[in-house]
Design an enzyme around this catalytic site. Structure first.
Site, PDB file in Angstrom:
ATOM      1  N   HIS A 182       1.639  -7.940  11.575  1.00  0.00           N
ATOM      2  CA  HIS A 182       0.354  -7.838  10.904  1.00  0.00           C
ATOM      3  C   HIS A 182      -0.011  -9.119   9.750  1.00  0.00           C
ATOM      4  CE1 HIS A 182      -2.224  -4.211   8.910  1.00  0.00           C
ATOM      5  NE2 HIS A 182      -3.168  -5.568   9.243  1.00  0.00           N
ATOM      6  N   ARG A 201      -5.635  -1.161  13.843  1.00  0.00           N
ATOM      7  CA  ARG A 201      -4.849  -0.621  12.813  1.00  0.00           C
ATOM      8  C   ARG A 201      -3.585  -0.068  13.973  1.00  0.00           C
ATOM      9  NH1 ARG A 201      -6.426  -3.187   9.372  1.00  0.00           N
ATOM     10  NH2 ARG A 201      -7.453  -2.365   7.441  1.00  0.00           N
TER      11      ARG A 201
END
Length: 309
Positions: free
Chosen positions: A272, A224
């Site tokens: 991402h 993350r």
């Protein structure tokens, strides 16, 4: 008839709806904000749940995350008696393993350096190291980390993993707990971060961790964005403490156009995309968990709220 409510990308929601209609037609499928009778909603799948969840959906029995992580959830807003389940499905695992293996191999074979040389029209072979001479370390030994290590072992890499609690994985040296982190880092030439985001792991990829790695180590970050201290990463790259970094996650996302990471010569950035849920396999994974719930069987991906994942 009970209702399943989907609150995420509506395009994917319509794909889920087709699968639910075929596989479990006795369960009404609705896409937010068309919730129908709120008292009939037993199951919710969401990226971010609606506000006032307990009042809005009084008979809710299970909440499913449409992603592998649950750090976007406010756990205090979900009734304690309602199970929260994160997404574990083949599409997520396969995509993550592909991306991470590609990244490790790219760093192992000096591909970022060769790209820089190409930009300079420079023909300069670099010394090749055998896979068994390269020490790979994976932070996070959940389903993704274990699947990745299983694949990396096939190349002959010297593999190790670190987690908060002790694990045992064939052919992998496993480290556990804060007291063993420095020893794990000291034997890691390429570090892959697959940690969940918790208060303990937020900002973990910073100067202290980087300085514990061998000089010139590589970083593959697919956890993350909030794990990473970007300023510390840039400093470590500039001093040579880190050799290269491949980042699929940043904070914030998208990364602002004027951010220094975009232009750093030793950083690769992707938006991402390392792993995304496939609508077909994700819907089937949720349906399997619904059947498990209704038969009193253990749920796959059940979140331990005390740990935060």
């Amino acid at each position: 008839m009970s209702t399943f409510l989907y609150k995420a990308d509506p395009v994917r929601g319509r794909q889920w709806a087709e699968i639910f209609a075929r596989e479990q037609p006795d369960l009404e499928f609705r896409i937010w904000p068309d919730i129908g009778d709120p008292e009939k909603v037993r199951y919710l799948a969401a990226w971010v749940p609606p506000d006032d969840l307990e009042q809005r959906l009084p008979n809710l029995q299970v909440v499913f995350s449409t992603g592998a992580g649950i750090d976007q959830f406010d756990l205090s807003a979900i009734p304690a008696e309602v199970p929260l389940v994160r997404m574990i499905e083949p599409g997520i695992v396969d995509g993550m393993v592909e991306y991470a293996v590609f990244s490790v191999l790219a760093l192992h074979r000096d591909m970022p350096a060769y790209r820089r040389q190409q930009a300079q029209a420079l023909w300069h072979p670099l010394q090749v190291r055998a896979a068994h001479e390269r020490r790979i370390g994976v932070l996070g030994l959940g389903s993704l980390g274990q699947s990745l290590l299983e694949r990396l072992r096939l190349f002959g890499f010297d593999c190790a993993g670190w987690a908060r609690s002790q694990r045992s994985i064939e052919g992998v040296t496993c480290f556990a707990g804060a007291q063993s982190l420095d020893a794990f880092l000291a034997r890691t030439d390429i570090l892959v971060c697959l940690l969940p985001l918790t208060e303990e792991t937020r900002g973990m990829l910073g100067s202290r961790l980087f300085n514990a790695l061998p000089r010139g180590a590589g970083l593959v970050h697919v956890g993350r964005g909030q794990h990473l201290n970007a300023a510390d990463l840039i400093a470590a790259l500039d001093t040579g403490q880190l050799g290269e970094a491949i980042l699929d996650v940043t904070h914030p996302e998208p990364l602002p156009a004027d951010h220094l990471l975009w232009r750093h010569p030793k950083v690769w950035i992707t938006p991402h995309i390392a792993s995304v849920t496939r609508p077909d396999t994700a819907a089937m994974a949720v349906l399997d968990n619904i059947r498990r719930f209704e038969h009193g069987e253990p749920l796959i991906g059940l979140v331990d709220r005390a740990r935060g994942y």
